[in-house]
Structures are given as structure tokens and as C-alpha cells.
Design a protein around this motif. Structure first.
Motif, PDB file in Angstrom:
ATOM      1  N   HIS A 191       0.827  -1.214   0.000  1.00  0.00           N
ATOM      2  CA  HIS A 191       0.000   0.000   0.000  1.00  0.00           C
ATOM      3  C   HIS A 191       0.861   1.262   0.000  1.00  0.00           C
ATOM      4  CE1 HIS A 191      -4.113  -1.439   0.163  1.00  0.00           C
ATOM      5  NE2 HIS A 191      -3.696  -2.433   0.943  1.00  0.00           N
ATOM      6  N   TYR A 192       2.016   1.225   0.640  1.00  0.00           N
ATOM      7  CA  TYR A 192       2.909   2.387   0.584  1.00  0.00           C
ATOM      8  C   TYR A 192       3.337   2.646  -0.859  1.00  0.00           C
ATOM      9  CZ  TYR A 192       3.325   1.339   5.603  1.00  0.00           C
ATOM     10  OH  TYR A 192       3.066   1.073   6.918  1.00  0.00           O
ATOM     11  N   PHE A 193       3.632   1.572  -1.600  1.00  0.00           N
ATOM     12  CA  PHE A 193       3.997   1.745  -3.007  1.00  0.00           C
ATOM     13  C   PHE A 193       2.798   2.254  -3.815  1.00  0.00           C
ATOM     14  CE2 PHE A 193       7.766  -1.045  -2.256  1.00  0.00           C
ATOM     15  CZ  PHE A 193       8.715  -0.208  -2.838  1.00  0.00           C
ATOM     16  N   CYS A 194       1.595   1.811  -3.461  1.00  0.00           N
ATOM     17  CA  CYS A 194       0.399   2.330  -4.139  1.00  0.00           C
ATOM     18  C   CYS A 194       0.228   3.826  -3.872  1.00  0.00           C
ATOM     19  CB  CYS A 194      -0.840   1.568  -3.684  1.00  0.00           C
ATOM     20  SG  CYS A 194      -0.957  -0.116  -4.331  1.00  0.00           S
ATOM     21  N   GLU A 195       0.509   4.249  -2.630  1.00  0.00           N
ATOM     22  CA  GLU A 195       0.448   5.679  -2.321  1.00  0.00           C
ATOM     23  C   GLU A 195       1.461   6.452  -3.171  1.00  0.00           C
ATOM     24  OE1 GLU A 195      -1.573   7.300  -0.421  1.00  0.00           O
ATOM     25  OE2 GLU A 195      -2.591   5.717   0.727  1.00  0.00           O
ATOM     26  N   LEU A 196       2.665   5.910  -3.299  1.00  0.00           N
ATOM     27  CA  LEU A 196       3.683   6.554  -4.140  1.00  0.00           C
ATOM     28  C   LEU A 196       3.224   6.586  -5.591  1.00  0.00           C
ATOM     29  CD1 LEU A 196       6.935   4.980  -2.618  1.00  0.00           C
ATOM     30  CD2 LEU A 196       6.233   7.378  -2.467  1.00  0.00           C
ATOM     31  N   ALA A 197       2.576   5.519  -6.049  1.00  0.00           N
ATOM     32  CA  ALA A 197       2.089   5.469  -7.430  1.00  0.00           C
ATOM     33  C   ALA A 197       1.020   6.526  -7.669  1.00  0.00           C
ATOM     34  CB  ALA A 197       1.536   4.079  -7.740  1.00  0.00           C
ATOM     35  N   GLU A 198       0.112   6.690  -6.718  1.00  0.00           N
ATOM     36  CA  GLU A 198      -0.931   7.706  -6.892  1.00  0.00           C
ATOM     37  C   GLU A 198      -0.325   9.106  -6.923  1.00  0.00           C
ATOM     38  OE1 GLU A 198      -3.861   7.007  -3.883  1.00  0.00           O
ATOM     39  OE2 GLU A 198      -4.821   5.407  -5.037  1.00  0.00           O
ATOM     40  N   GLY A 199       0.713   9.321  -6.102  1.00  0.00           N
ATOM     41  CA  GLY A 199       1.402  10.605  -6.151  1.00  0.00           C
ATOM     42  C   GLY A 199       2.078  10.825  -7.500  1.00  0.00           C
ATOM     43  N   ALA A 200       2.683   9.777  -8.044  1.00  0.00           N
ATOM     44  CA  ALA A 200       3.333   9.898  -9.356  1.00  0.00           C
ATOM     45  C   ALA A 200       2.304  10.170 -10.445  1.00  0.00           C
ATOM     46  CB  ALA A 200       4.110   8.619  -9.662  1.00  0.00           C
ATOM     47  N   LEU A 201       1.134   9.545 -10.361  1.00  0.00           N
ATOM     48  CA  LEU A 201       0.083   9.799 -11.353  1.00  0.00           C
ATOM     49  C   LEU A 201      -0.404  11.245 -11.292  1.00  0.00           C
ATOM     50  CD1 LEU A 201      -2.015   6.502 -11.127  1.00  0.00           C
ATOM     51  CD2 LEU A 201      -0.636   7.293 -13.061  1.00  0.00           C
TER      52      LEU A 201
END
Length: 392
Positions: free
Chosen positions: A186-196
Motif C-alpha cells: 500500500h505504501y507503493f500504491c500511495e507513491l504510485a498515486e502521487g506519481a500519477l
């Protein structure tokens, strides 16, 4: 008197009395010229006076001041600080634990315990930078490692410092043997949403791949990958990501069904989608999947076709309130103005009941909500929110 105040006083009264005897004996042995326990006795009776006048907080303060911090009373002071923190009186807890830390005669175990308590005081009061520094001191000393790492992860989650959260969650796994793969995903998903949000799709894709490496059952990562491919109109790739969710967590498959339908419609493959939906209902018997099938049939073939499928779906999935509301809704639309007032009243009653009904519940703490939270707002656990069969 509040129950916590009674707890404090039961803790303090015998210790104050014992401390009076202990100090008197110690000073007598060292031939102290002054009557040794007079100040303590005065404080002791002053505290009782406050108790008789129903002023427990003042009594507690008097007893605390009367107790000298040393290796024999430090456990009492630590317990007092804990009680104050639990009562929400964090300033008092901080003062007690700082006072303990200022004593040079403490044993190492006692000092590190006081350091941990002070870090927790700071964290509770929102002084996260101070708490973070003390937790790192504990890690360097290799004391209370598990508690320090868990607390640091909580702080980094709160501050949304996801890279630091990943680093310390990995330490928690390697040093303490506590599985943290689902949280790291989920931390990586949070980073992914920030990158998007920044428009960096390449970085977002890499973060989501890392999420699935840490937790191959991460539904959130599959949803995000599917959405990214769908936005590029690469519907075949999007479908592959969305279909993976059935293997990861069938209960969350309904989250992907609207997007799956859109992708199949874009490719002209609605027959294939209908067959998949019917198969998913048979495989899992999940009411929310059945509801999607009913709505899909109504949109594609009309209400009559959907109505013909309802009896069998009701027998197979036990759809509950949501299914009953859908059935009455279809009957009203079919009959139009010919529908009786009683049926309309039943429909309004069912809608009101559904509006009050949660769709998801945390398996750990019981928190309920209409929307899915990847992290429970109540207990802060990841992946603990599950759909209720009767919700939608």
C-alpha cells in the motif's frame, strides 16, 4: 471521583507510605541530623486533606512530588506517567518521564524504558519530530526495537512519508520477523498515486510493480494498473489486470466490474462479459456480483429479461436488503403508474434502510463505513475492511 483518579491514588498511597519509611531508614543510617520523614509526612497528610475535600487531582500532584525518583521508585513513576498518558494528560506524563530521565543513578533498563515512555508521550501529543528522534535512539541502542519500529512506521504513515515507511517496515520484517508485505504494497500504491498526480506514469507503473512484488494479492495495485491501461485505451491489458482481482480477493471484484464492462463494451465483447459475470456468480455466490449481473441484463436486454433471472439469482446468492430493493425497483419500473402505493412505500422503506446501512466493516476493530478504506480509519490496519454481503 473519576475511575482513573482512584487507580492513581491506590497506586500512590501505599508507595508514599513505604517511601516515608524507606527514606527515614536511609537517612537514619547516614546519621542525617534532621528528622527525616517530617516533610514526607506533611505532604502525605496534605494529600489526604485534598482527598477529603474531593480534590483528587491536587492530591495526586502532592503524592507525586513527595516521591523521590530513584531505582526503588522509578517503576511507580513510570506507571504514573502511563496512567496520565492514557487519561489524555500528556503534559503531566511528559514531566514525569523527563524527571526520570534527569536522574543519573538509573539502571540502563530503567533509562531505556523511560526513554520509550517519553517517546510515546511525544507521539501522543503530536510532537512527532521529538518522538522520531527518541525512537531512533532506541534503535541505535538495540532496545525496544519492535515497539520503536512500529511507532516509527505509524509516524511515517501519519506524515505520508512513504519511502521512510517502506524502509522501517522492511526493518520490522527483517529484524523482528513481523510480516509487513501487505502494508509495504500500500505504501507503493500511495507513491504510485502521487506519481500519477504529477503525470509520471512510468514511475507510477514501477511503484505498482513493486507493490505486487511485496503482496501479489494487492487489489489496489491491480485496480490502478487497470485504470492506467484503460485511460490509454489499452482495454485488453486493462481487462487482464481487472480479472486478476478475482484471484486476489473475490469479495472486492465488484470494485472492478463497472470498468470491466466498459472495456468489454469498447472491444465489442459484451457476450464474453456476460458469460464471465454469470460464471463469477456461480463460482462465488456473492450478492454484489449478482446485483451487477441483474443491472447489466436490464441495461442490455431490458427489465423483463432481468426480472426472469431474479428468482434463480435470489436462490443462489441470498441477496438480502439490496436484492429486495432491486427487485421492488424493477417491479415499479415495469408497472409504471399501475404500481400500488403499498409497493412504493415498501421501496422507500428499503431505500431508507440501505442509506443507513454500511457497505464495509473492519475485521479487526468493527469500524463500518459506506466507502472502502484501504486502511481502516479506526485501527489503522491495512486490508482489514471487507464488504458486507448485504451492502453495495
Amino acid at each position: 471521583m473519576p475511575p482513573d483518579a482512584f487507580q492513581l491514588l491506590w497506586l500512590l498511597l501505599p508507595v508514599a507510605a513505604a517511601s516515608g519509611w524507606y527514606i527515614a531508614a536511609r537517612q537514619y543510617r547516614t546519621r542525617h541530623p534532621r528528622p527525616p520523614s517530617s516533610e514526607l509526612n506533611q505532604a502525605y497528610f496534605q494529600g489526604f486533606n485534598y482527598l477529603l475535600n474531593e480534590q483528587p487531582d491536587k492530591a495526586i500532584d502532592v503524592f507525586i512530588r513527595a516521591l523521590e525518583v530513584d531505582s526503588d521508585t522509578v517503576e511507580t513513576h513510570l506507571a504514573l506517567g502511563n496512567l496520565f498518558r492514557r487519561r489524555g494528560e500528556v503534559d503531566r506524563a511528559i514531566r514525569i518521564h523527563q524527571n526520570i530521565m534527569a536522574r543519573p543513578s538509573l539502571k540502563p533498563d530503567q533509562r531505556y524504558q523511560a526513554l520509550l515512555e517519553l517517546a510515546q508521550d511525544y507521539q501522543r501529543s503530536g510532537l512527532l519530530d521529538r518522538a522520531e528522534a527518541l525512537y531512533h535512539d532506541l534503535l541505535e541502542a538495540r532496545r525496544h526495537v519492535e515497539t520503536a519500529l512500529k511507532s516509527l512506521v505509524e509516524i511515517y504513515e501519519q506524515e505520508q512519508e512513504w519511502n521512510k515507511a517502506i524502509e522501517h517496515a522492511r526493518q520490522l520484517q527483517s529484524r523482528c520477523g513481523i510480516p509487513t508485505g501487505d502494508a509495504i504494497a500500500h505504501y507503493f500504491c500511495e507513491l504510485a498515486e502521487g506519481a500519477l498526480e504529477r503525470g509520471d506514469r512510468r514511475q507510477a507503473r514501477e511503484h505498482l510493480r513493486q507493490a505486487l512484488r511485496n503482496d501479489r494479492d494487492c487489489v489496489r495495485a491491480s485496480l490502478l494498473l487497470g485504470r492506467m491501461e484503460q485511460e490509454r485505451e489499452n482495454c485488453r491489458a486493462a481487462i487482464r489486470h481487472y480479472l486478476q482481482i478475482e484471484e486476489q480477493n473475490p469479495g472486492l471484484l465488484p470494485l472492478a466490474l463497472p470498468s470491466l464492462e466498459e472495456c468489454h463494451e469498447h472491444l465489442g465483447r459484451l457476450d464474453e462479459y456476460e458469460g464471465y459475470l454469470r460464471g463469477a456468480v456461480e463460482r462465488h455466490g456473492h450478492p454484489r456480483i449478482a446485483h451487477h449481473l441483474i443491472d447489466f441484463l436490464a441495461r442490455r436486454y431490458g427489465r423483463e429479461q432481468a426480472m426472469q433471472s431474479l428468482p434463480r439469482l435470489f436462490r443462489e446468492t441470498h441477496p438480502g436488503l439490496v436484492g429486495a430493493e432491486r427487485l421492488v425497483s424493477h417491479l415499479l419500473e415495469r408497472d409504471g403508474g399501475r404500481a400500488g402505493e403499498e409497493l412504493k412505500e415498501v421501496h422507500e422503506l428499503l431505500k431508507t434502510m440501505l442509506e443507513r446501512r454500511p457497505a464495509y466493516r473492519c475485521e479487526r476493530c468493527g469500524f463500518e463505513g459506506k466507502a472502502l478504506h484501504w486502511q481502516c480509519p479506526g485501527c489503522k490496519r491495512w486490508n482489514s475492511m471487507v464488504p458486507l454481503d448485504d451492502g453495495c
